[in-house]
Scaffold this active site. Sequence first.
Site, PDB file in Angstrom:
ATOM      1  N   ASP A  30     -30.171  -2.072 -24.775  1.00  0.00           N
ATOM      2  CA  ASP A  30     -31.292  -2.640 -25.526  1.00  0.00           C
ATOM      3  C   ASP A  30     -31.524  -4.113 -25.223  1.00  0.00           C
ATOM      4  OD1 ASP A  30     -29.008  -3.489 -26.888  1.00  0.00           O
ATOM      5  OD2 ASP A  30     -29.500  -2.457 -28.753  1.00  0.00           O
TER       6      ASP A  30
ATOM      7  N   GLY B  50     -35.949  -8.371 -33.965  1.00  0.00           N
ATOM      8  CA  GLY B  50     -36.190  -8.254 -35.398  1.00  0.00           C
ATOM      9  C   GLY B  50     -35.792  -9.459 -36.209  1.00  0.00           C
TER      10      GLY B  50
END
Length: 489
Positions: free
Chosen positions: A238, A405
């Site tokens: 990721d 995020g």
Amino acid sequence: MGNYLAFDLGASSGRAIVGRLGNGRLELQEVHRFANAPEEIDGSIYWNYPRLCAELKTGLRRALEVESSLDGIAIDTWGVDYVLFDRDTHAMKRLPYHYRDHRTEAAAHKLWRQLPPAEIYKMTGIQLMTLNTIYQLAAHRDEHPEDFENSVFLDIPDALALAFGGEFTTEYTHASTTNLLDPISRDWHWGLIDRIGLPRSIFPSIVSPCTRGGTLSAELQKELGCGPIPIIKIGSHDTASAVAAVPAPEAGNWAYLCTGTWALLGAELPNPFITADSEQNNFTNEGGLGGTIRFLTNIMGSWLFQETRRTWNESGMQFSFADMEKMAAASAPCAFFINPNDSSFAAPGDMPSRIRSYCRDQGEMTDAQVVRSIYDSLALYFKCKLETLAGLLNTSYAALNIVGGGTRDRLLMQLTADAANIPVITGPVEATATGNLLAQAIATGEVAGLSAARRIVRDSFEVVTYRPNPEMHAVYETKLSRFRDLTRK
């Protein structure tokens, strides 16, 4: 115009996001979200692989409801974890262990008696973390040697892709997190694998990101009523996908911070950087898109907030992350500090009690001070690690690019700018999914390469800049020596 489906799985949640690319811009639509939590079975911690496969199938079904034709599917996940499959039947040998499972500590110390950590670092350029795949496999082999018979090792994203028709190959950026790759040849380090006694036969071929890696199986095509959708290898770690989506400047030095459960701070390099100083400072050399190296260090990021909130909410207190941000903003700064990377914070558990125990010599803490200690400590830790990065590479950084995020936490972004005393440039929030989708577009030829992908990012998403507050920077500077002493312990 291309339509792509990104599965982005973190250590606490997963999403299915459809990306529509056209006229030099990318639009995202989330079609499915699900929780991802480990399960404890007989004293060990595992990932529920069958449930994750089911959630991905649900995500694909929902994606096809909004886009009947998809040009690609790709999966990215956290690093280091894996599944062993039977080579002939493709049956899973055992549920995949969670990287926070306790078994690796003893296995690591056993291996180090045979092969010192410094030697492993010279061979692989990967920072010493007992959760790395090398130690997971050593522990797995000692406890369950039968699992290695006629088996194939696949990292988590390729293991999930296998259930959809993916190939028995592993993608380079994720494989680079195993601590088992030669950073120069970018293939398995067979000499290291032989020395630690792992069978060569379990390791599949390594393939580059932005390449085809199979086709959706005929069974799923029939079940879902769709055509033969390509399965694409992207930056399946990721962080590799997130770094690919950093809206970096076309020229000059730049540093990034990818925020999530982990916070990864580093720079993009053309070649590995492996020295005694980089080893001492826990910097690692992982694979990136376009033949790059992600030279970075791991920091326990949102994990500290996540576990604090989970503990409080399970006790009935019901705090949101926004509530915790407000609590911290109203609390006096720098009253308490923690070392965010202290091993006492690594495993799931009662994080507020652990923080209070860590700070017991600093005084009694309120709930607000528990949260504020995380904010101040992360901001100063980011500053210190950025300075270390600049020193190792003999450069300087005029700004810090932060994606992911964590950029939703405006207080943390501002405090990081205050601590580092440079602008913090944030966005996109969905950096990992964005990098995943654009890597698929590179694979299909719709996007020319990494530089073109980053131009699309700059044109598609809002970027917010936080500038340092001189007063708060001065406060941090007065406490910096104390914080450095704490984190050197």
